[in-house]
Enzyme design. Structure first.
Site, mmCIF file in Angstrom:
data_model
loop_
_atom_site.group_PDB
_atom_site.id
_atom_site.type_symbol
_atom_site.label_atom_id
_atom_site.label_comp_id
_atom_site.label_asym_id
_atom_site.label_seq_id
_atom_site.Cartn_x
_atom_site.Cartn_y
_atom_site.Cartn_z
ATOM 1 C CG ASP A 25 45.613 33.602 40.107
ATOM 2 O OD1 ASP A 25 46.352 34.957 40.255
ATOM 3 O OD2 ASP A 25 45.165 33.758 41.356
ATOM 4 C CG ASP A 107 42.304 40.479 36.175
ATOM 5 O OD1 ASP A 107 41.865 41.135 36.199
ATOM 6 O OD2 ASP A 107 43.664 40.214 35.788
ATOM 7 C CD GLU A 109 44.011 43.172 38.637
ATOM 8 O OE1 GLU A 109 43.783 43.359 40.427
ATOM 9 O OE2 GLU A 109 43.811 41.662 38.024
#
Ligand SMILES: *[C@@H]1O[C@H](CO)[C@@H](O)[C@H](O)[C@H]1NC(C)=O
Length: 217
Positions: A25, A107, A109
């Site tokens: 990624d 995502d 985070e």
């Protein structure tokens, strides 16, 4: 009986080589995915939506370049909780990426962008926002997965076991032990998932002169 033994033999030798699919990624602009393919990687997950709240047109070009080189192409979506609604962010992403990717990975985070951070006190609000993003993408018929680590999930949702509403979706988890194997997952589990789908096993490395993370499924 002889044939049966041959079939068993084939199963034993074929399975271990089939399951180790590696990929990268990345967020940087890049146009040499054939180098990544030649290095033994089979998929690329490009940045689709940026942490400060905008679709990533560079990520779209990366996705096209990766697919042109013969890689499987997914996107990741770094949502911004605070500046825009979930619906607005998904609309922006959709207008750029349409259906060019396989799965979009949300995502979960720490978000360092101003005005975009997960709440440090409203865990149920964070969980609700993630549900909103997933629902908006689902309403558009997209395949959705979740990216997180046990530490990030616990920090954002309040505990490792909180917000266990996504177990019907695939999990891409991060644990940087440099080991392309799921055998560590039982110790680093979260969110109710019993089985992960992808592991990010090495972060912030360089491959083919571009910064990438390494993944496997
Ligand atoms: C792509 O990577 C290969 C292998 O490192 C290299 O030989 C080639 O010059 C690169 N191509 C471009 C356009 O950078």
């Amino acid at each position: 009986m002889k044939q049966f033994n041959q079939i068993l033999f084939l199963i034993v030798i074929v399975v271990p080589t089939v399951i180790a699919v590696k990929g990268v990624d990345l967020s940087a602009s890049f146009n040499n995915f054939s180098c990544i393919k030649n290095a033994g990687y089979q998929f690329a997950i490009v940045r689709g939506y940026m942490s400060y709240g905008a679709a990533d047109t560079v990520g779209l070009q990366n996705l096209r370049n990766a697919k042109a080189a013969g890689l499987i192409g997914d996107a990741y979506f770094f949502p911004c909780k605070g500046k825009k609604t979930a619906s607005a962010q998904v609309s922006e992403f959709e207008s750029v990426f349409t259906s060019e990717y396989g799965t979009v990975w949300i995502d979960v985070e720490y978000n360092p962008s101003t005005g975009c951070g997960w709440s440090t006190s409203d865990y149920s609000g964070n969980c609700q926002f993630l549900q909103d993003i997933v629902r908006e993408l689902g309403n558009r018929g997209r395949l959705v997965g979740i990216y997180a680590s046990q530490y990030q999930w616990s920090t954002i949702m309040g505990s490792a076991s909180s917000c266990a509403y996504f177990t019907s979706k695939p999990l891409w988890y991060a644990h940087y032990d440099n080991s392309p194997s799921f055998s560590d997952y039982s110790k680093y589990s979260f969110g109710g998932w019993s089985t992960p789908s992808i592991k990010q096993y090495q972060g912030d490395t360089t491959l083919c002169n571009v910064g990438v993370d390494l993944n496997f499924y």
